[in-house]
Design an enzyme around this catalytic site. Structure first.
Site, PDB file in Angstrom:
ATOM      1  N   ARG A 134      24.807   8.494  48.307  1.00 45.99           N
ATOM      2  CA  ARG A 134      23.720   8.021  47.451  1.00 45.99           C
ATOM      3  C   ARG A 134      23.467   6.529  47.631  1.00 45.99           C
ATOM      4  NH1 ARG A 134      26.434  11.988  44.813  1.00 45.99           N
ATOM      5  NH2 ARG A 134      25.207  13.617  43.784  1.00 45.99           N
ATOM      6  N   ASP A 161      25.977  14.299  51.089  1.00 48.18           N
ATOM      7  CA  ASP A 161      25.344  14.812  49.876  1.00 48.18           C
ATOM      8  C   ASP A 161      23.852  14.869  50.178  1.00 48.18           C
ATOM      9  OD1 ASP A 161      24.537  15.256  47.038  1.00 48.18           O
ATOM     10  OD2 ASP A 161      26.608  14.693  46.646  1.00 48.18           O
ATOM     11  N   HIS A 191      24.958  20.877  47.603  1.00 44.61           N
ATOM     12  CA  HIS A 191      24.694  19.458  47.860  1.00 44.61           C
ATOM     13  C   HIS A 191      24.452  19.245  49.354  1.00 44.61           C
ATOM     14  CE1 HIS A 191      25.423  17.776  43.867  1.00 44.61           C
ATOM     15  NE2 HIS A 191      26.417  18.645  43.752  1.00 44.61           N
ATOM     16  N   ASP A 211      31.248  21.775  44.502  1.00 42.67           N
ATOM     17  CA  ASP A 211      30.720  21.713  43.135  1.00 42.67           C
ATOM     18  C   ASP A 211      29.237  22.072  43.078  1.00 42.67           C
ATOM     19  OD1 ASP A 211      30.367  19.228  44.589  1.00 42.67           O
ATOM     20  OD2 ASP A 211      29.499  18.405  42.745  1.00 42.67           O
ATOM     21  N   GLU A 212      28.829  22.547  41.920  1.00 38.41           N
ATOM     22  CA  GLU A 212      27.423  22.708  41.518  1.00 38.41           C
ATOM     23  C   GLU A 212      26.579  23.538  42.483  1.00 38.41           C
ATOM     24  OE1 GLU A 212      26.621  18.801  38.793  1.00 38.41           O
ATOM     25  OE2 GLU A 212      26.293  18.548  40.931  1.00 38.41           O
ATOM     26  N   TRP A 272      36.258  16.430  38.073  1.00 40.49           N
ATOM     27  CA  TRP A 272      35.282  15.339  38.029  1.00 40.49           C
ATOM     28  C   TRP A 272      34.618  15.302  36.656  1.00 40.49           C
ATOM     29  CZ3 TRP A 272      29.855  16.254  37.666  1.00 40.49           C
ATOM     30  CH2 TRP A 272      29.455  17.595  37.822  1.00 40.49           C
TER      31      TRP A 272
END
Length: 395
Positions: A167, A196, A273, A328-329, A395
């Site tokens: 990022r 990411d 991601h 994740d996610e 996290w």
């Protein structure tokens, strides 16, 4: 002795005495992290150009410790083992109850000498970091260090910081500065979040589009990009933002980290991601089109070819025992209607898409284990059943 010389000597004595008496009162908070045991003595040691240095190590490791002292602009003379006055001694010794870990150290400061003991170069290095924190400028290029007895050993074997360079891309020079700061506070792990949606940051020779295209976006700040069109551009497009580390950059960062007793852990996100990868290589997504999915298609065998090829290059670069795979996610919505994913679920007798994600994690873990590495992932790798040897990071 005439009056003037006597007066000068008295003034010098009073100045040194004053520096010792006014040296900052040592508290546990004087050193970060707080040592296991810390007891203040009387007086202080004056580190100056006249101070000698003795290290009972040879070669590169001794040089690393000498480099550490360059944080203080004082050039120390070469000392001998038998010296006991105005000397800083760094000694490797046998393991004992005061030194239970390779990272343990003892630090003794008296007005006559400084003695740091440890069972490894890492322990001596951490003892020096404590010494640097205690050193106070005292004028004329010298440093005052209050007398103290310290016995220290880490409470946690893993002491880490994560840097998200996807990022917010950081240069290798910036990362080196972070390594300096981490070492000063005895942090021994640097977790690099290399991939990411916001950008791919690692050169992979087998897949050049990852750095020619997936490493570059339209907006300089992640929030602007996320709230905007979320588009990627080629590296030579006007106004582009991004960057990546060449494999030579990574080798340079890793060597610098090694010299500071820091292990760098790479993170390569999967299965989600991964918008940047799927924009560059859309055939790895369920739709087969860019900007449609964020998750890899788990039913597509080419996905595993890609991931294993990437991880092979990652492992060739990074000596870390752990390879972080994110996990994740994951949205998983496309998997519910994707023919390839549904076929994979049927063939592998998987009850739902959570178990499909677990299938990917298990398979990647087996690949890493076969290469002598361990899988590290975020909490969500628990969904559908955790891989048998995986380590979970919350996290």
């Amino acid at each position: 002795m005439n009056i003037r010389n006597r007066y000068a000597k008295v003034c010098l004595f009073l100045w040194v005495l004053g520096m010792c008496l006014t040296a900052h009162s040592l508290k546990a908070q004087s050193v970060i992290p707080v040592p296991l045991k810390m007891e203040q003595g009387t007086g202080c040691f004056l580190l100056s150009e006249n101070t000698k240095l003795y290290i009972n190590l040879q070669g590169l490791e001794a040089q690393l410790l000498e480099n550490c002292l360059q944080a203080l602009p004082v050039h120390l003379k070469k000392g001998k083992k038998k010296d006991t006055q105005n000397i800083l001694s760094l000694l490797i010794t046998e393991k004992n109850h005061q030194l239970p870990s390779p990272e343990s150290y003892t630090l003794s400061v008296t007005p006559q000498q400084i003695l740091i003991r440890a069972t490894s170069g890492a322990g001596l290095f951490y003892g020096l970091q404590t010494l640097l924190q205690l050193a106070q400028p005292s004028g004329a290029g010298s440093y005052s260090i209050a007398s103290v007895e310290i016995e220290d050993t880490p409470r946690f074997a893993y002491r880490g910081l994560m840097l998200d360079v996807s990022r917010h891309f950081s240069t290798k020079e910036f990362i080196k500065k972070q390594i300096d700061a981490l070492a000063y506070y005895k942090i021994n792990r640097l977790h690099l979040h290399l991939t990411d949606a916001a950008g791919w940051r690692l050169e992979i020779k087998k897949y050049p589009l990852l750095t020619e295209f997936a490493a570059w976006r339209t907006d300089p700040t992640w929030k602007q990009w996320w709230n905007g069109g979320r588009k990627y551009v080629r590296c030579d497009a006007p106004g582009t933002y991004g960057g990546y580390y060449t494999q030579d950059d990574i080798r340079e960062i890793l060597e610098y980290a090694r010299q500071h007793y820091i292990t760098v852990i790479p993170e390569i996100e999967m299965p989600s991601h991964s918008e940047e990868v799927l924009a560059a290589y859309p055939q790895l997504s369920c739709s087969g089109e860019p900007y449609k999915n964020s998750d890899f298609c788990v039913g597509n065998e080419e996905t595993f070819t890609f991931l294993e090829n990437v991880l092979t290059e990652v492992m060739e670069l990074f000596p870390s025992e752990y390879i972080h795979i994110g996990g994740d996610e994951a949205g998983k919505s496309a998997w519910k209607t994707c023919p390839k994913c549904q076929k994979r679920m049927k063939d592998e007798h998987l009850a739902n898409v959570d178990e499909l994600q677990s299938y990917l994690i298990h398979r990647i873990e087996k690949f890493l284990n076969n290469h002598g590495r361990h899988l590290l992932g975020w909490d969500e790798i628990l969904q559908g059943g955790i891989a048998p040897n995986a380590t979970v990071m919350s996290w």
